[in-house]
Scaffold this active site. Structure first.
Site, PDB file in Angstrom:
ATOM      1  N   ASP A   1       0.835  -1.197   0.000  1.00 34.05           N
ATOM      2  CA  ASP A   1       0.000   0.000   0.000  1.00 34.05           C
ATOM      3  C   ASP A   1       0.875   1.255   0.000  1.00 34.05           C
ATOM      4  O   ASP A   1       2.046   1.203   0.393  1.00 34.05           O
ATOM      5  CB  ASP A   1      -0.889   0.036   1.253  1.00 34.05           C
ATOM      6  CG  ASP A   1      -1.893  -1.101   1.270  1.00 34.05           C
ATOM      7  OD1 ASP A   1      -2.208  -1.641   0.198  1.00 34.05           O
ATOM      8  OD2 ASP A   1      -2.358  -1.435   2.377  1.00 34.05           O
ATOM      9  N   LYS A   2       0.248   2.361  -0.340  1.00 31.99           N
ATOM     10  CA  LYS A   2       0.989   3.625  -0.390  1.00 31.99           C
ATOM     11  C   LYS A   2       1.667   3.933   0.951  1.00 31.99           C
ATOM     12  O   LYS A   2       2.798   4.409   1.008  1.00 31.99           O
ATOM     13  CB  LYS A   2       0.020   4.756  -0.777  1.00 31.99           C
ATOM     14  CG  LYS A   2       0.715   6.063  -1.057  1.00 31.99           C
ATOM     15  CD  LYS A   2      -0.277   7.125  -1.495  1.00 31.99           C
ATOM     16  CE  LYS A   2       0.437   8.448  -1.693  1.00 31.99           C
ATOM     17  NZ  LYS A   2      -0.471   9.569  -1.861  1.00 31.99           N
TER      18      LYS A   2
END
Ligand code: URA
Length: 235
Positions: free
Chosen positions: A104-105
């Site tokens: 994920d970011k």
């Protein structure tokens, strides 16, 4: 068989356009013969390519270990966000590398990048059950017993997710190992047992351990030994 201009460009001798001009100008020989056609197709593993007399070393595949920082999306390109490829030097990016799987970011830690499609495909295939270890921090204090449900499996609606190991590290920290790699899997698994993850880091990917000597946001090439053990993992 690959195009001559692509091979030379990948070897770090310039952009495709620059290399094309170089070839046309008569600077390139293949097995000692002058070749002026940039589209000339050869098997780079079985010929000797020279540019102005300098031998080109051909490495087909590259493997990079990135210590991903938060704030970068795991993609090769994006109009609005920084991607993990932005952290890779243009020299190394020439090889058409891509991330193996996704973080994920806001997730940090070990991300493998390669241009070895077949190996990447196997590392992600469910049948090889490649373990991934994550360290996480939660808002809530962790009650040891509540995490045991992760070992028996938690229903996430679309599938039942199971951790193969769980270890509490502190009042708000723990680590777990999963063999799948579904979207937001660790966050969703923890949410299912009542915890909100505020920090997530991947520390292991199969046989690879995150090298703490790599500063966050930097990367290094895998060693020959690491590449071997990675290949072993999908045998
Ligand atoms: N699980 C998540 O929730 N996020 C990641 O980035 C990786 C695994």
């Amino acid at each position: 068989m690959e195009r001559l201009d692509k091979i030379i460009s990948h070897a770090g001798k310039g952009t495709r356009k620059q290399v094309r001009a170089l070839i046309k100008s008569g600077s390139v020989t293949v097995d000692g013969d002058l070749v002026s056609d940039p589209g000339f197709k050869i098997d780079p593993e079985h010929v000797k390519i020279e540019v102005d007399g300098e031998l080109i070393y051909y490495t087909r595949y590259v493997y990079l270990m990135l210590n991903k920082p938060a704030g970068f999306i795991t993609a090769t390109e994006d109009t609005f966000h920084n991607t993990v490829l932005d952290l890779i030097d243009p020299e190394d990016r020439r090889k058409d590398i891509f991330p193996v799987g996704r973080l994920d970011k806001d997730t940090e830690g070990l991300l493998l990048l390669t241009n070895d499609g077949p190996l990447a495909h196997m590392l992600l295939a469910p049948r090889y059950k490649i373990p991934k270890k994550y360290c996480f921090e939660t808002i809530e204090e962790i009650d040891k017993n509540s995490l045991s449900a992760l070992l028996t499996g938690v229903d996430l609606g679309d599938y039942v997710a199971t951790a193969t190991s769980v270890r509490v590290l502190g009042s708000n920290n723990a680590e777990l190992v999963i063999e799948e790699g579904k979207f937001h899997q660790v966050k969703r698994m923890c949410a299912a047992v009542g915890y909100t993850i505020i920090y997530l880091e991947r520390t292991e990917f199969g046989p690879l351990l995150l090298d703490r000597k790599i500063p966050r946001g930097s990367y290094r090439y895998l060693t020959e030994k690491e590449i071997d053990v990675l290949r072993e993992a999908v045998r």
